[in-house]
Design a protein around this motif. Structure first.
Motif, mmCIF file in Angstrom:
data_model
loop_
_atom_site.group_PDB
_atom_site.id
_atom_site.type_symbol
_atom_site.label_atom_id
_atom_site.label_comp_id
_atom_site.label_asym_id
_atom_site.label_seq_id
_atom_site.Cartn_x
_atom_site.Cartn_y
_atom_site.Cartn_z
ATOM 1 N N ASN A 122 0.834 -1.206 0.000
ATOM 2 C CA ASN A 122 0.000 0.000 0.000
ATOM 3 C C ASN A 122 0.878 1.270 0.000
ATOM 4 N N LYS A 123 1.242 1.712 -1.220
ATOM 5 C CA LYS A 123 2.193 2.823 -1.347
ATOM 6 C C LYS A 123 1.637 4.124 -0.797
ATOM 7 N N GLU A 124 0.291 4.287 -0.875
ATOM 8 C CA GLU A 124 -0.314 5.529 -0.384
ATOM 9 C C GLU A 124 -0.031 5.709 1.113
ATOM 10 N N VAL A 147 7.052 -4.019 -1.065
ATOM 11 C CA VAL A 147 6.486 -5.010 -1.982
ATOM 12 C C VAL A 147 6.534 -4.524 -3.434
ATOM 13 N N ASP A 148 6.330 -3.239 -3.629
ATOM 14 C CA ASP A 148 6.356 -2.654 -4.971
ATOM 15 C C ASP A 148 7.605 -3.185 -5.694
ATOM 16 N N SER A 149 7.455 -3.621 -6.950
ATOM 17 C CA SER A 149 8.549 -4.356 -7.593
ATOM 18 C C SER A 149 9.843 -3.545 -7.692
ATOM 19 N N GLU A 150 9.725 -2.258 -8.004
ATOM 20 C CA GLU A 150 10.933 -1.421 -8.131
ATOM 21 C C GLU A 150 11.634 -1.306 -6.779
ATOM 22 N N HIS A 151 10.837 -1.162 -5.736
ATOM 23 C CA HIS A 151 11.390 -0.957 -4.395
ATOM 24 C C HIS A 151 11.925 -2.248 -3.815
ATOM 25 N N MET A 214 1.216 8.936 -12.611
ATOM 26 C CA MET A 214 1.200 9.317 -11.203
ATOM 27 C C MET A 214 1.854 8.226 -10.366
ATOM 28 N N ASN A 215 1.694 6.983 -10.824
ATOM 29 C CA ASN A 215 2.289 5.865 -10.092
ATOM 30 C C ASN A 215 3.790 6.069 -9.889
ATOM 31 N N LYS A 216 4.471 6.627 -10.896
ATOM 32 C CA LYS A 216 5.927 6.823 -10.761
ATOM 33 C C LYS A 216 6.254 7.971 -9.817
ATOM 34 N N VAL A 217 5.373 8.993 -9.824
ATOM 35 C CA VAL A 217 5.567 10.097 -8.865
ATOM 36 C C VAL A 217 5.481 9.493 -7.459
ATOM 37 N N PHE A 218 4.460 8.662 -7.254
ATOM 38 C CA PHE A 218 4.308 8.010 -5.955
ATOM 39 C C PHE A 218 5.538 7.175 -5.607
ATOM 40 N N GLU A 219 6.034 6.457 -6.610
ATOM 41 C CA GLU A 219 7.135 5.528 -6.327
ATOM 42 C C GLU A 219 8.430 6.251 -5.970
ATOM 43 N N ILE A 220 8.619 7.445 -6.547
ATOM 44 C CA ILE A 220 9.820 8.215 -6.178
ATOM 45 C C ILE A 220 9.696 8.667 -4.712
HETATM 46 MG MG MG Z 1 5.775 -0.443 -9.031
#
Ligand code: MG
Ligand code: NDP
Length: 388
Positions: A122-124, A147-151, A214-220
């Motif tokens: 849950n990235k939010e 859990v997010d794959s990049e992270h 927006m997903n990438k903004v969140f991921e940064i």
């Molecule tokens: Mg991801």
């Protein structure tokens, strides 16, 4: 001994992927709690299959429907996260936090003290409540795993190194369904087009976030929090095949590229198992894909939300909640056919450019209530803005 586990959001895309991993390793796990919002049918199926004694169903209509049902087994059913003391008599081994949107923040914070380890998809929650989550993790000696794959891939790649030894981390982005779609046609984008992600099968909300970038903004923001680093060390790279998930550039001149198939089973199973053997999904190196790695910069004209990255405060503040909550609500409206695809960015920038709201950059949230209250305030404000 069986590992005792709980899954928040077990009926979602991440939740079901984890359930499938557990199905193949049933004898090793004892599921103590599963949760959903509306989807009581799948939740009950999961409960019967794994003999789960506790369920949380937050949607009042779904909760009441299940309460009226004659169940095949004795199951305790709750409609909120206020009874965790009754559910967990001692610390369990693992929790997966996979509710979507800001709704996952409170449950994530509440469950930390009941588990030795928490895997957070849950990235939010990571973006809006990191200050609070971090404190709770430390206080309760709970291990955190992304859990997010990049992270997850970056977390795996930098194990044994300190962030000081790293020059830059690149998070890759597929570019979503509209990477090569002409900008002049963006006004025609509808819901089914936005939900058709080229590489990943995900829940509706994150699929739309991938389509707008927006997903990438969140991921940064997520990476800045998880790796305790600054935005200066983080970049986005478009990589359409999503084979590389992160690139870690070390100060000694060495660079690691972490690759695996576009399948969330890989990161999820690695948050669950502590060793590298005994996996349910083995991803072999695909030389063909390696020969066709292709990286590009993000097109800011097509995906203007990435400009938000230049406006972020250096340290976490309530401004990140402003971004998450506003986007949460706008995506929800888009998914309910109330606004158009381009309206998401239009209203988002309207809110983010509000002079008063910009001051949130200077306010650090002290507790979850401050975040939740801001979220509620924004929902009213945005409704007024759209339906004035
Ligand atoms: Mg991801
Ligand atoms: P889904 O929409 O597929 O599932 C969401 C889950 O949360 C469901 O179990 C849903 O219940 C539950 N839920 C939704 N709203 C509420 C609410 N208000 N209160 C309580 N429970 C609720 O989402 P995903 O699995 O795709 O994503 C989950 C999280 O993981 C998101 O934060 C996402 O950004 C992140 N993530 C997802 C990835 C993916 O590949 N899917 C990759 C990386 C991160 P119900 O089924 O009843 O609606």
């Amino acid at each position: 001994m069986k590992q005792k586990i709980a899954i928040l959001g077990s009926t979602g895309s991440i939740g079901k992927t984890l359930i499938n991993i557990i199905k193949k390793n049933k004898k090793n796990f004892d599921i103590i709690l599963l949760t959903s919002n509306k989807n009581h049918n799948d939740l009950l199926k999961q409960a019967y299959l794994f003999n789960v004694k506790n369920l949380i169903i937050t949607n009042p209509v779904s909760f009441n429907l299940v309460k009226k049902k004659k169940l095949r087994k004795k199951i305790n059913i709750y409609n909120n996260f206020n009874n965790l003391d009754k559910i967990f008599t001692k610390k369990i081994d693992y929790v997966m936090s996979a509710i979507s949107g800001i709704a996952g923040l409170v449950p994530t914070c509440k469950i930390i003290k009941y588990s030795k380890k928490i895997a957070v998809a849950n990235k939010e929650a990571i973006i809006s409540g990191w200050n609070i989550i971090k404190k709770d993790l430390k206080k309760n000696k709970t291990e955190f795993v992304p859990v997010d794959s990049e992270h997850f891939s970056a977390y795996f790649g930098i194990k044994g190194f300190s962030i000081k030894e790293i020059d830059r981390i690149y998070l890759t982005a597929s570019g979503g369904p509209f990477l090569n779609y002409p900008l002049k046609k963006f006004k025609k984008i509808n819901k089914s087009m936005a939900l058709k992600h080229p590489n990943w099968k995900m829940g509706g909300k994150i699929s739309v976030d991938s389509a707008t970038m927006m997903n990438k903004v969140f991921e940064i923001i997520e990476a800045k929090n998880i790796f305790d680093t600054s935005y200066k060390k983080l970049s986005i790279l478009i990589h359409p095949s999503s084979y590389v998930h992160s690139i870690i550039n070390f100060k000694n001149g060495m660079t690691k590229l972490i690759v695996h198939d576009t399948n969330m089973t890989v990161p999820i199973q690695n948050t669950l198992f502590n060793n590298v053997k005994n996996k349910t999904f083995i991803s072999e190196l695909d030389i063909n894909k390696l020969n066709n790695l292709n990286f590009q910069k993000v097109n800011e004209k097509k995906f203007p939300v990435v400009k938000i990255l230049k406006t972020l405060p250096v340290t976490s503040s309530l401004y990140e909640t402003l971004i998450v909550s506003t986007n949460d609500m706008l995506v929800d409206l888009f998914l309910n056919n109330q606004i158009k695809f381009l309206d998401i960015q239009k209203y988002l920038f309207k809110i983010l450019n509000d002079k008063k709201l910009k001051k949130l950059k200077n306010i650090k949230p002290k507790n979850v209530n401050e975040i939740i209250n801001l979220d509620k305030y924004l929902r009213t404000k945005i409704t007024k803005l759209i339906y004035k």
